[in-house]
Design an enzyme around this catalytic site. Structure first.
Site, PDB file in Angstrom:
ATOM      1  N   LYS A  28     -40.577   0.550 -16.610  1.00 62.70           N
ATOM      2  CA  LYS A  28     -41.558   0.191 -15.763  1.00 62.70           C
ATOM      3  C   LYS A  28     -40.834  -0.364 -14.200  1.00 62.70           C
ATOM      4  CE  LYS A  28     -45.505  -2.308 -15.752  1.00 62.70           C
ATOM      5  NZ  LYS A  28     -45.418  -3.389 -14.745  1.00 62.70           N
ATOM      6  N   SER A  29     -40.138  -1.306 -14.593  1.00 64.42           N
ATOM      7  CA  SER A  29     -39.279  -2.090 -13.537  1.00 64.42           C
ATOM      8  C   SER A  29     -38.243  -0.860 -12.852  1.00 64.42           C
ATOM      9  CB  SER A  29     -38.652  -2.990 -13.986  1.00 64.42           C
ATOM     10  OG  SER A  29     -39.348  -3.991 -14.262  1.00 64.42           O
ATOM     11  N   ARG A  33     -38.050   1.093  -9.027  1.00 62.70           N
ATOM     12  CA  ARG A  33     -37.055   0.980  -8.236  1.00 62.70           C
ATOM     13  C   ARG A  33     -36.509   2.494  -7.837  1.00 62.70           C
ATOM     14  NH1 ARG A  33     -38.125  -3.766 -10.678  1.00 62.70           N
ATOM     15  NH2 ARG A  33     -37.389  -5.610  -9.818  1.00 62.70           N
ATOM     16  N   ARG A 129     -54.166 -11.943  -6.651  1.00 61.06           N
ATOM     17  CA  ARG A 129     -52.694 -12.214  -7.127  1.00 61.06           C
ATOM     18  C   ARG A 129     -51.853 -13.051  -5.856  1.00 61.06           C
ATOM     19  NH1 ARG A 129     -49.741  -8.584 -11.250  1.00 61.06           N
ATOM     20  NH2 ARG A 129     -48.119 -10.290 -11.205  1.00 61.06           N
ATOM     21  N   GLN A 176     -39.322 -10.087  -8.615  1.00 62.82           N
ATOM     22  CA  GLN A 176     -40.186  -9.241  -7.630  1.00 62.82           C
ATOM     23  C   GLN A 176     -39.798  -9.907  -6.240  1.00 62.82           C
ATOM     24  OE1 GLN A 176     -44.084  -9.379  -8.759  1.00 62.82           O
ATOM     25  NE2 GLN A 176     -43.929  -7.842 -10.425  1.00 62.82           N
ATOM     26  N   ASP A 327     -42.780 -11.053 -19.835  1.00 61.87           N
ATOM     27  CA  ASP A 327     -43.887 -10.094 -20.038  1.00 61.87           C
ATOM     28  C   ASP A 327     -44.418  -9.928 -21.637  1.00 61.87           C
ATOM     29  OD1 ASP A 327     -44.348  -9.638 -17.297  1.00 61.87           O
ATOM     30  OD2 ASP A 327     -43.055  -7.686 -17.493  1.00 61.87           O
ATOM     31  N   ARG A 358     -52.336 -15.064 -18.082  1.00 63.21           N
ATOM     32  CA  ARG A 358     -52.342 -14.855 -19.532  1.00 63.21           C
ATOM     33  C   ARG A 358     -52.339 -15.930 -20.480  1.00 63.21           C
ATOM     34  NH1 ARG A 358     -47.706  -9.924 -18.018  1.00 63.21           N
ATOM     35  NH2 ARG A 358     -49.409  -8.552 -17.715  1.00 63.21           N
ATOM     36  N   ARG A 403     -51.212  -5.583 -20.787  1.00 59.29           N
ATOM     37  CA  ARG A 403     -50.491  -6.319 -21.917  1.00 59.29           C
ATOM     38  C   ARG A 403     -51.684  -7.163 -22.765  1.00 59.29           C
ATOM     39  NH1 ARG A 403     -45.641  -4.402 -20.615  1.00 59.29           N
ATOM     40  NH2 ARG A 403     -44.939  -4.504 -18.666  1.00 59.29           N
TER      41      ARG A 403
END
Ligand code: S3P
Length: 449
Positions: A28-29, A33, A129, A176, A327, A358, A403
């Site tokens: 995903k990261s 990008r 967030r 990030q 994560d 989480r 997740r």
């Protein structure tokens, strides 16, 4: 995820043994990008193995809104025609980043040094967030922002018309934040410097080098990680082969460890030291994981993992490892519930500002399933019940967090009674094939409506 998405209740029951090959989707990261740097290069970037999850698709739409051409040419195959550094145009409408903190924070950086306005929003999770961690350093370039209280979305960025280069030490370990500053630095003159006390995932630095930017990394005398980027480069288009996502691989790997008799292969899992903390931790707990065919794919070190059901013991996870497995704590806490003894996870307060809190989400769901836990602001402790020790029999609340949903479904694959989740819809943000892949290995997981 769109805020209107209909919840998908799901459940999992005692399963297995798991057998076969678990080919998880692209990282995903790296997928975010690849689209963003492709959009900032001059000409055609071809991407293979792109994660076609909702988070990444939202970033693809955002790049189109900024003037790049982004076209799907096959399964996981995408072609981006970039506009070059300095070439973005003001988007006509609000940029909706759905569930994705990475998407919104990276794109905020990418547009921060343009003389135009961009308004961002997201789903119910993303709108809660914190964004000040990004808008504060972007203000140093001359960017202004107006958001809801606490710097939350929806938020408008007024880009810096005459940006200045910035030197910034990140106050929290966050790839990030680091990436947002570097992306803003691309369209600023001179050298932008980011210093991080604890090194976080380095995909931005690796990919910027690949696209031809002048970027150096060094360790300072204090042991900090210092990155220096020269602004206004011409980025050259690339062929990007996205490796599989080690954070998604964690789910079948952990399921195989706790389901009796399992023996699976998970190919092409990243061994990048900024991402592989979970695998080190699992081996310390006694996991039988063989790292086969170590090689390089898409510029990342990878290995095929052979994973067998294992007798696990609780351990203390070193806090300095947190950034390399941030994560993976939700699924680690599930594995810990099936280990003998106590697993102590300290230095994990960043988990409180992810897609959900989480620590709280895992603590409440584990307790409901009969697992004893302890928590404070920065710590989660799980008292393991050993193989077959977890009762289950509860419906866990996922708080729009992919997740958390996947972790509780894995918990239910080895518990005495089934485990349900109130909403599995967010799984599509990062791992759209989760259900099919796990069922194909022998897991009993279903949708319940
Ligand atoms: C990511 C960085 C991490 C991670 C997220 C992806 C990235 O967030 O949790 O899933 O791609 O840069 P932070 O930077 O907030 O730690």
């Amino acid at each position: 995820m769109s805020s209107q998405a209909t919840p998908i209740p799901m459940s999992a029951r005692k399963s297995g043994p798991l057998k076969g090959t678990a080919a998880v989707p692209g990282d995903k990261s790296i997928s975010h990008r690849a689209l963003i740097f492709g959009a900032m290069a001059v000409g055609e970037t071809r991407i293979s193995g792109l994660l076609e999850g909702e988070d990444v698709l939202d970033t693809a739409k955002a790049m189109q809104a900024l003037g790049a051409s982004v076209v799907r040419s096959g399964a996981g195959e995408w072609v981006v025609n970039g506009v070059g550094v300095g070439g973005f145009t003001e988007p006509e409408n609000v940029i909706d980043c759905g569930n994705s903190g990475t998407g919104v924070r990276l794109i905020m950086g990418a547009v921060a040094t343009y003389d135009f306005c961009t308004t961002f929003t997201g789903d119910g999770s993303l709108r809660k967030r914190p964004m000040a961690r990004v808008t504060d350093p972007l203000a140093l370039f001359g960017t202004r922002s107006v958001g809801r209280s606490g710097g939350r979305l929806p938020l408008t960025l007024i880009g810096a018309a005459e940006p200045v280069p910035v030197e910034y030490e990140t106050p929290v370990p966050s790839a990030q934040v680091k990436s947002a500053v570097l992306l803003a630095g691309l369209n600023a003159p001179g050298q932008t410097v980011v210093i991080e006390k604890e090194m976080t995932r380095d995909h931005t630095e690796r990919m910027l080098k690949g696209f031809g930017a002048e970027i150096t990394t060094e360790t300072t005398p204090e042991g900090y990680h210092k990155i220096t980027l020269t602004g206004r480069p011409e980025l050259t288009p690339q062929e990007v082969a996205v490796p599989r996502d080690p954070s998604s691989a964690a789910f079948p790997v952990c399921a195989a460890l706790i389901i009796e008799g399992s023996d699976i292969i998970v190919p092409g899992v990243s061994q990048n030291s900024t991402r592989n903390g979970l695998y080190t931790t699992l081996v310390e707990m006694g996991a039988q994981i063989e790292f086969q065919n170590e090689r390089e794919e898409g510029g990342e070190p990878v290995a095929d993992l052979r994973v067998r059901a294992s007798k696990l013991k609780g351990i203390e996870v070193p806090p300095e490892r947190a950034a390399s497995m941030i994560d993976e704590y939700p699924i680690l806490s599930v594995v810990a519930a099936y280990a003998e003894g106590t697993t102590v996870m300290r230095g994990v307060k960043e988990l409180r500002v992810k897609e959900s809190d989480r620590i709280d989400a895992m603590a409440r769901g584990l307790e409901a399933c009969g697992v004893q836990i302890e928590e404070d602001e920065d710590t989660l402790i799980v008292h393991g019940l050993g193989p077959n020790g977890v009762k289950g029999g509860a419906t866990c609340v996922t708080h729009l967090d992919h997740r958390i949903a996947m972790s509780f479904l894995i918990l239910g694959m080895a518990s005495q009674e089934p485990v349900a989740v109130d909403d599995g819809a967010p799984i599509a943000t990062s791992f759209p094939i989760f259900e099919n892949l796990m069922t194909g290995l022998g897991a009993d997981v279903t949708r319940d409506n």
